[in-house]
Motif scaffolding. Structure first.
Motif, short mmCIF file in Angstrom:
data_model
loop_
_atom_site.label_atom_id
_atom_site.label_comp_id
_atom_site.label_asym_id
_atom_site.label_seq_id
_atom_site.Cartn_x
_atom_site.Cartn_y
_atom_site.Cartn_z
N MET A 1 0.85 -1.18 0.00
CA MET A 1 0.00 0.00 0.00
C MET A 1 0.89 1.24 0.00
O MET A 1 1.87 1.33 0.73
CB MET A 1 -0.90 -0.01 1.23
N THR A 2 0.51 2.22 -0.78
CA THR A 2 1.23 3.48 -0.87
C THR A 2 0.93 4.34 0.35
O THR A 2 -0.20 4.38 0.82
CB THR A 2 0.80 4.24 -2.14
N VAL A 3 1.94 5.03 0.85
CA VAL A 3 1.75 5.95 1.98
C VAL A 3 0.91 7.13 1.50
O VAL A 3 1.24 7.76 0.48
CB VAL A 3 3.11 6.45 2.52
N PRO A 4 -0.17 7.45 2.19
CA PRO A 4 -1.00 8.60 1.77
C PRO A 4 -0.21 9.90 1.74
O PRO A 4 0.63 10.16 2.61
CB PRO A 4 -2.09 8.64 2.85
N GLN A 5 -0.47 10.70 0.74
CA GLN A 5 0.25 11.96 0.56
C GLN A 5 0.10 12.90 1.76
O GLN A 5 1.02 13.64 2.07
CB GLN A 5 -0.22 12.66 -0.72
N GLU A 6 -1.04 12.83 2.45
CA GLU A 6 -1.19 13.72 3.60
C GLU A 6 -0.19 13.39 4.70
O GLU A 6 0.18 14.26 5.48
CB GLU A 6 -2.62 13.72 4.15
N TYR A 7 0.28 12.16 4.75
CA TYR A 7 1.32 11.79 5.73
C TYR A 7 2.71 12.10 5.19
O TYR A 7 3.58 12.53 5.94
CB TYR A 7 1.21 10.31 6.10
N VAL A 8 2.91 11.88 3.91
CA VAL A 8 4.20 12.18 3.29
C VAL A 8 4.52 13.67 3.45
O VAL A 8 5.65 14.05 3.72
CB VAL A 8 4.21 11.77 1.81
N HIS A 9 3.50 14.51 3.29
CA HIS A 9 3.70 15.96 3.30
C HIS A 9 3.22 16.62 4.60
O HIS A 9 3.04 17.83 4.65
CB HIS A 9 2.97 16.59 2.12
N ALA A 10 3.05 15.84 5.64
CA ALA A 10 2.48 16.37 6.89
C ALA A 10 3.30 17.52 7.48
O ALA A 10 2.74 18.54 7.89
CB ALA A 10 2.32 15.25 7.92
N SER A 11 4.59 17.38 7.53
CA SER A 11 5.43 18.44 8.11
C SER A 11 5.37 19.71 7.27
O SER A 11 5.23 20.81 7.80
CB SER A 11 6.89 17.99 8.23
N ARG A 12 5.46 19.55 5.96
CA ARG A 12 5.37 20.71 5.06
C ARG A 12 4.03 21.41 5.22
O ARG A 12 3.96 22.65 5.33
CB ARG A 12 5.57 20.26 3.62
N ASP A 13 2.96 20.63 5.25
CA ASP A 13 1.62 21.21 5.38
C ASP A 13 1.44 21.90 6.73
O ASP A 13 0.83 22.98 6.81
CB ASP A 13 0.55 20.13 5.21
N PHE A 14 1.98 21.32 7.79
CA PHE A 14 1.89 21.94 9.11
C PHE A 14 2.69 23.23 9.16
O PHE A 14 2.21 24.23 9.71
CB PHE A 14 2.36 20.96 10.20
N ASP A 15 3.87 23.24 8.57
CA ASP A 15 4.66 24.48 8.53
C ASP A 15 3.91 25.58 7.79
O ASP A 15 3.91 26.74 8.22
CB ASP A 15 6.01 24.23 7.86
N ARG A 16 3.26 25.23 6.69
CA ARG A 16 2.48 26.21 5.94
C ARG A 16 1.33 26.74 6.79
O ARG A 16 1.08 27.95 6.84
CB ARG A 16 1.95 25.59 4.64
N PHE A 17 0.66 25.84 7.49
CA PHE A 17 -0.43 26.24 8.38
C PHE A 17 0.09 27.19 9.46
O PHE A 17 -0.50 28.24 9.73
CB PHE A 17 -1.09 25.02 9.02
N MET A 18 1.21 26.82 10.10
CA MET A 18 1.75 27.66 11.16
C MET A 18 2.17 29.04 10.64
O MET A 18 1.97 30.06 11.31
CB MET A 18 2.93 26.96 11.84
N ASP A 19 2.72 29.09 9.44
CA ASP A 19 3.05 30.37 8.83
C ASP A 19 1.78 31.21 8.64
O ASP A 19 1.79 32.43 8.86
CB ASP A 19 3.75 30.18 7.49
N ASP A 20 0.70 30.57 8.25
CA ASP A 20 -0.58 31.28 8.11
C ASP A 20 -1.04 31.83 9.46
O ASP A 20 -1.49 32.98 9.55
CB ASP A 20 -1.66 30.37 7.53
#
Length: 139
Positions: A1-20
């Motif tokens: 099974m492929t790792v879901p993209q939301e987990y692969v990019h979790a740190s990047r997405d969280f950093d973007r959220f925190m910047d917001d």
């Protein structure tokens, strides 16, 4: 099974959220923003049933979902949502010594959340919650 993209990019997405959050709230650091985000999420969940809380958490990006459920000890009958002023005071009181929440913190975090979720899914789940819960994120 492929790792879901939301987990692969979790740190990047969280950093973007925190910047917001920092941009919107005019806080100075990620540490300050984290404390406010945590307080806003935890106060919200404290007024939800387990089912409501888990349904809501599913709409959040992975790291926000983890913050939302961390150390949650849900009550079988959670207290109803109080008026806005009381909610603001609850957010400010959450870990008071480590929290720089202000009067606009709920709205600031809500704006950042709306920038970082799939709005169709988010709004669909919000419509299943009490009107006071909807206002928490959409006012």
């Amino acid at each position: 099974m492929t790792v879901p993209q939301e987990y692969v990019h979790a740190s990047r997405d969280f950093d973007r959220f925190m910047d917001d959050v920092i941009e919107i709230s005019m806080l100075a650091t990620h540490h300050q923003a984290y404390a406010v985000v945590r307080a806003v999420l935890h106060v919200f969940r404290d007024h939800l049933t387990i089912e409501q809380g888990l349904r809501f958490a599913e709409t959040l990006p992975a790291v926000l979902r983890a913050i939302f459920v961390e150390n949650w000890h849900p009550l079988e009958n959670p207290p109803p949502f109080p008026n806005w002023r009381v909610l603001v005071e609850e957010v400010k009181a959450n870990r008071r010594d480590h929290n720089l929440a202000g009067d606009s913190s709920i709205r600031d975090v809500a704006q950042a959340v709306r920038r970082n979720v799939l709005m169709g899914d988010f709004e669909r789940v919000l419509r299943t919650l009490p009107p006071e819960a909807q206002r928490y994120w959409l006012d």
